[in-house]
Design a protein around this motif. Structure first.
Motif, PDB file in Angstrom:
ATOM      1  N   SER A 148       8.580   4.257   0.609  1.00  0.00           N
ATOM      2  CA  SER A 148       8.818   3.389  -0.543  1.00  0.00           C
ATOM      3  C   SER A 148       8.854   1.929  -0.116  1.00  0.00           C
ATOM      4  CB  SER A 148      10.138   3.764  -1.226  1.00  0.00           C
ATOM      5  OG  SER A 148      10.064   5.056  -1.781  1.00  0.00           O
ATOM      6  N   PHE A 149       9.501   1.661   1.014  1.00  0.00           N
ATOM      7  CA  PHE A 149       9.568   0.296   1.513  1.00  0.00           C
ATOM      8  C   PHE A 149       8.175  -0.209   1.880  1.00  0.00           C
ATOM      9  CE2 PHE A 149       9.969  -2.566   5.228  1.00  0.00           C
ATOM     10  CZ  PHE A 149      10.548  -3.638   4.580  1.00  0.00           C
ATOM     11  N   GLY A 150       7.396   0.627   2.550  1.00  0.00           N
ATOM     12  CA  GLY A 150       6.035   0.232   2.914  1.00  0.00           C
ATOM     13  C   GLY A 150       5.171  -0.048   1.704  1.00  0.00           C
ATOM     14  N   ARG A 151       5.324   0.752   0.668  1.00  0.00           N
ATOM     15  CA  ARG A 151       4.573   0.507  -0.569  1.00  0.00           C
ATOM     16  C   ARG A 151       4.968  -0.838  -1.174  1.00  0.00           C
ATOM     17  NH1 ARG A 151       1.823   3.817  -4.037  1.00  0.00           N
ATOM     18  NH2 ARG A 151       1.240   5.886  -3.270  1.00  0.00           N
ATOM     19  N   MET A 152       6.261  -1.169  -1.118  1.00  0.00           N
ATOM     20  CA  MET A 152       6.720  -2.448  -1.653  1.00  0.00           C
ATOM     21  C   MET A 152       6.027  -3.606  -0.946  1.00  0.00           C
ATOM     22  SD  MET A 152      10.831  -1.930  -2.050  1.00  0.00           S
ATOM     23  CE  MET A 152      11.520  -0.642  -3.101  1.00  0.00           C
TER      24      MET A 152
ATOM     25  N   GLY B  23     -10.145   1.509  -2.287  1.00  0.00           N
ATOM     26  CA  GLY B  23     -10.249   2.864  -1.757  1.00  0.00           C
ATOM     27  C   GLY B  23      -8.940   3.466  -1.320  1.00  0.00           C
ATOM     28  N   PHE B  24      -7.830   2.794  -1.649  1.00  0.00           N
ATOM     29  CA  PHE B  24      -6.519   3.289  -1.241  1.00  0.00           C
ATOM     30  C   PHE B  24      -5.671   3.556  -2.479  1.00  0.00           C
ATOM     31  CE2 PHE B  24      -7.965   0.536   2.255  1.00  0.00           C
ATOM     32  CZ  PHE B  24      -7.934   1.448   3.303  1.00  0.00           C
TER      33      PHE B  24
ATOM     34  N   ARG C 202      -3.959   8.561  -0.154  1.00  0.00           N
ATOM     35  CA  ARG C 202      -4.576   7.670   0.832  1.00  0.00           C
ATOM     36  C   ARG C 202      -3.731   6.402   1.025  1.00  0.00           C
ATOM     37  NH1 ARG C 202      -9.833   8.100   2.433  1.00  0.00           N
ATOM     38  NH2 ARG C 202     -10.144   5.848   2.337  1.00  0.00           N
ATOM     39  N   LEU C 203      -3.136   5.897  -0.056  1.00  0.00           N
ATOM     40  CA  LEU C 203      -2.277   4.729   0.078  1.00  0.00           C
ATOM     41  C   LEU C 203      -1.017   5.089   0.856  1.00  0.00           C
ATOM     42  CD1 LEU C 203      -1.829   1.758  -0.558  1.00  0.00           C
ATOM     43  CD2 LEU C 203      -0.692   2.449  -2.677  1.00  0.00           C
ATOM     44  N   ASP C 204      -0.460   6.263   0.581  1.00  0.00           N
ATOM     45  CA  ASP C 204       0.712   6.712   1.340  1.00  0.00           C
ATOM     46  C   ASP C 204       0.378   6.853   2.827  1.00  0.00           C
ATOM     47  OD1 ASP C 204       2.392   6.769  -0.830  1.00  0.00           O
ATOM     48  OD2 ASP C 204       2.166   8.913  -1.209  1.00  0.00           O
ATOM     49  N   GLU C 205      -0.822   7.339   3.133  1.00  0.00           N
ATOM     50  CA  GLU C 205      -1.220   7.471   4.534  1.00  0.00           C
ATOM     51  C   GLU C 205      -1.400   6.107   5.184  1.00  0.00           C
ATOM     52  OE1 GLU C 205      -4.641   9.978   4.720  1.00  0.00           O
ATOM     53  OE2 GLU C 205      -3.478  11.823   4.458  1.00  0.00           O
ATOM     54  N   LEU C 206      -1.909   5.130   4.422  1.00  0.00           N
ATOM     55  CA  LEU C 206      -2.037   3.781   4.948  1.00  0.00           C
ATOM     56  C   LEU C 206      -0.649   3.204   5.244  1.00  0.00           C
ATOM     57  CD1 LEU C 206      -3.702   1.278   5.650  1.00  0.00           C
ATOM     58  CD2 LEU C 206      -3.597   0.618   3.234  1.00  0.00           C
ATOM     59  N   VAL C 207       0.289   3.419   4.324  1.00  0.00           N
ATOM     60  CA  VAL C 207       1.657   2.973   4.541  1.00  0.00           C
ATOM     61  C   VAL C 207       2.235   3.641   5.784  1.00  0.00           C
ATOM     62  CG1 VAL C 207       4.005   3.064   3.628  1.00  0.00           C
ATOM     63  CG2 VAL C 207       2.121   2.419   2.129  1.00  0.00           C
ATOM     64  N   GLU C 208       2.025   4.946   5.918  1.00  0.00           N
ATOM     65  CA  GLU C 208       2.520   5.669   7.092  1.00  0.00           C
ATOM     66  C   GLU C 208       1.947   5.075   8.380  1.00  0.00           C
ATOM     67  OE1 GLU C 208       2.062  10.026   9.273  1.00  0.00           O
ATOM     68  OE2 GLU C 208       1.574   9.843   7.130  1.00  0.00           O
ATOM     69  N   PHE C 209       0.654   4.782   8.364  1.00  0.00           N
ATOM     70  CA  PHE C 209      -0.006   4.188   9.529  1.00  0.00           C
ATOM     71  C   PHE C 209       0.642   2.852   9.890  1.00  0.00           C
ATOM     72  CE2 PHE C 209      -3.598   1.455  11.070  1.00  0.00           C
ATOM     73  CZ  PHE C 209      -3.765   2.076  12.313  1.00  0.00           C
ATOM     74  N   MET C 210       0.898   2.019   8.889  1.00  0.00           N
ATOM     75  CA  MET C 210       1.550   0.733   9.127  1.00  0.00           C
ATOM     76  C   MET C 210       2.951   0.914   9.695  1.00  0.00           C
ATOM     77  SD  MET C 210       0.500  -1.430   5.698  1.00  0.00           S
ATOM     78  CE  MET C 210       1.496  -2.843   6.211  1.00  0.00           C
ATOM     79  N   LEU C 211       3.715   1.833   9.099  1.00  0.00           N
ATOM     80  CA  LEU C 211       5.087   2.037   9.544  1.00  0.00           C
ATOM     81  C   LEU C 211       5.144   2.585  10.964  1.00  0.00           C
ATOM     82  CD1 LEU C 211       6.680   3.517   6.301  1.00  0.00           C
ATOM     83  CD2 LEU C 211       6.997   1.217   7.236  1.00  0.00           C
ATOM     84  N   ARG C 212       4.226   3.475  11.294  1.00  0.00           N
ATOM     85  CA  ARG C 212       4.203   4.012  12.660  1.00  0.00           C
ATOM     86  C   ARG C 212       3.866   2.908  13.659  1.00  0.00           C
ATOM     87  NH1 ARG C 212       4.793   9.382  13.018  1.00  0.00           N
ATOM     88  NH2 ARG C 212       4.328  10.688  11.201  1.00  0.00           N
TER      89      ARG C 212
ATOM     90  N   ARG D 173      -5.760  -7.217  15.127  1.00  0.00           N
ATOM     91  CA  ARG D 173      -7.125  -7.300  14.627  1.00  0.00           C
ATOM     92  C   ARG D 173      -8.072  -6.442  15.468  1.00  0.00           C
ATOM     93  NH1 ARG D 173      -5.929 -12.821  14.082  1.00  0.00           N
ATOM     94  NH2 ARG D 173      -7.177 -13.352  15.920  1.00  0.00           N
ATOM     95  N   ARG D 174      -7.829  -6.383  16.764  1.00  0.00           N
ATOM     96  CA  ARG D 174      -8.711  -5.588  17.629  1.00  0.00           C
ATOM     97  C   ARG D 174      -8.545  -4.093  17.401  1.00  0.00           C
ATOM     98  NH1 ARG D 174      -7.506  -9.611  21.472  1.00  0.00           N
ATOM     99  NH2 ARG D 174      -5.755  -8.408  22.306  1.00  0.00           N
ATOM    100  N   TRP D 175      -7.311  -3.636  17.161  1.00  0.00           N
ATOM    101  CA  TRP D 175      -7.063  -2.202  17.160  1.00  0.00           C
ATOM    102  C   TRP D 175      -6.689  -1.615  15.815  1.00  0.00           C
ATOM    103  CZ3 TRP D 175      -9.020  -0.195  21.270  1.00  0.00           C
ATOM    104  CH2 TRP D 175      -9.085  -0.961  22.439  1.00  0.00           C
ATOM    105  N   VAL D 176      -5.994  -2.374  14.978  1.00  0.00           N
ATOM    106  CA  VAL D 176      -5.589  -1.862  13.662  1.00  0.00           C
ATOM    107  C   VAL D 176      -6.661  -2.135  12.615  1.00  0.00           C
ATOM    108  CG1 VAL D 176      -3.905  -2.115  11.786  1.00  0.00           C
ATOM    109  CG2 VAL D 176      -3.127  -2.028  14.161  1.00  0.00           C
ATOM    110  N   ALA D 177      -7.215  -3.343  12.623  1.00  0.00           N
ATOM    111  CA  ALA D 177      -8.197  -3.727  11.601  1.00  0.00           C
ATOM    112  C   ALA D 177      -9.381  -2.771  11.513  1.00  0.00           C
ATOM    113  CB  ALA D 177      -8.673  -5.161  11.844  1.00  0.00           C
ATOM    114  N   PRO D 178      -9.996  -2.352  12.633  1.00  0.00           N
ATOM    115  CA  PRO D 178     -11.148  -1.447  12.528  1.00  0.00           C
ATOM    116  C   PRO D 178     -10.813  -0.131  11.827  1.00  0.00           C
ATOM    117  CG  PRO D 178     -11.069  -2.430  14.700  1.00  0.00           C
ATOM    118  CD  PRO D 178      -9.778  -2.784  14.024  1.00  0.00           C
ATOM    119  N   ALA D 179      -9.602   0.376  12.056  1.00  0.00           N
ATOM    120  CA  ALA D 179      -9.206   1.637  11.417  1.00  0.00           C
ATOM    121  C   ALA D 179      -9.092   1.474   9.913  1.00  0.00           C
ATOM    122  CB  ALA D 179      -7.870   2.112  12.000  1.00  0.00           C
ATOM    123  N   VAL D 180      -8.546   0.344   9.465  1.00  0.00           N
ATOM    124  CA  VAL D 180      -8.411   0.090   8.027  1.00  0.00           C
ATOM    125  C   VAL D 180      -9.777  -0.146   7.396  1.00  0.00           C
ATOM    126  CG1 VAL D 180      -7.355  -1.387   6.277  1.00  0.00           C
ATOM    127  CG2 VAL D 180      -6.103  -0.862   8.379  1.00  0.00           C
ATOM    128  N   GLU D 181     -10.612  -0.914   8.072  1.00  0.00           N
ATOM    129  CA  GLU D 181     -11.950  -1.210   7.544  1.00  0.00           C
ATOM    130  C   GLU D 181     -12.777   0.059   7.360  1.00  0.00           C
ATOM    131  OE1 GLU D 181     -13.455  -3.949  10.372  1.00  0.00           O
ATOM    132  OE2 GLU D 181     -12.516  -5.698   9.438  1.00  0.00           O
TER     133      GLU D 181
END
Length: 208
Positions: A131-135, A148-149, A153-163, A187-195
């Protein structure tokens, strides 16, 4: 009576009971930096068992209180990062901004810092954490559905950010990254996964 006590002023419903408990807990944290279930119960004229009925553990009380008070952090995020409209940039900045604000925000640290409210350290995928990540994501000027989120899929993106945030908190280690260095790493490691997951495709993620 289910909600006996309350110094003769019984809440009209569970929502009001929770609000009063959180208000007292927050006042205690503001005054002393900490809170106990006994303190809350005494100040409200109820038993500890009544507090536990709404917050089963002290960690749950801390997390609930913190979540009610992170509005200041979210407002600052919205103000400072309002120009961002790209999903990948938002994820990178959301992670970096949270890590930078953590040391200075008492309630943010209660949600996320090990040893303060261990629920985050032990349960990064908990309902509270998600819930916090979604906020955080919802404060950006971005149509996440179009990117596309949505839903799971949005919850998984939030989970990825929180981890990712969790890993920096639990083991800040070295090298010590801040500002441009931290963003360059993300940008080198997280950005490509999101893109790769975004329907908007690759973007040029710039630092702040």
């Amino acid at each position: 009576m289910r909600r006996h006590g309350w110094a003769g002023d019984i809440p009209v419903d569970d929502e009001e009971a929770i609000r009063r408990i959180v208000e007292v807990a927050r006042a205690s944290i503001d005054a002393t930096g900490t809170v106990t279930v006994s303190d809350v119960a005494t100040k409200l004229g109820i038993t500890r068992q009544t507090v536990y009925r709404y917050f089963p553990t002290l960690d749950a009380l801390l997390a609930g209180t913190a979540m009610s008070a992170v509005g200041g952090f979210l407002d600052r995020l919205a103000r400072d990062l309002q120009a961002i409209t790209d999903p990948t940039t938002a994820v990178v900045e959301g992670i970096a901004y949270t890590l930078e604000q953590l040391p200075a925000d008492r309630y943010l640290s209660l949600v996320m810092e090990p040893g303060r409210a261990s629920a985050f350290a032990a349960g990064v995928t908990s309902e509270t954490a998600i819930s916090f990540g979604r906020m955080i994501l919802e404060r950006f000027n971005i149509d996440w559905d179009s990117a596309g989120f949505s839903g799971r899929r949005l919850d998984e993106l939030v989970e990825f950010m929180l981890r990712t945030v969790q890993s920096f908190i639990l083991d800040p280690g070295g090298p010590d990254r801040h500002g441009k260095e931290l963003r360059a790493f993300l940008r080198r490691w997280v950005a490509p996964a999101v893109e790769q997951q975004s329907t908007k495709g690759p973007s040029r993620v710039s630092g702040r």
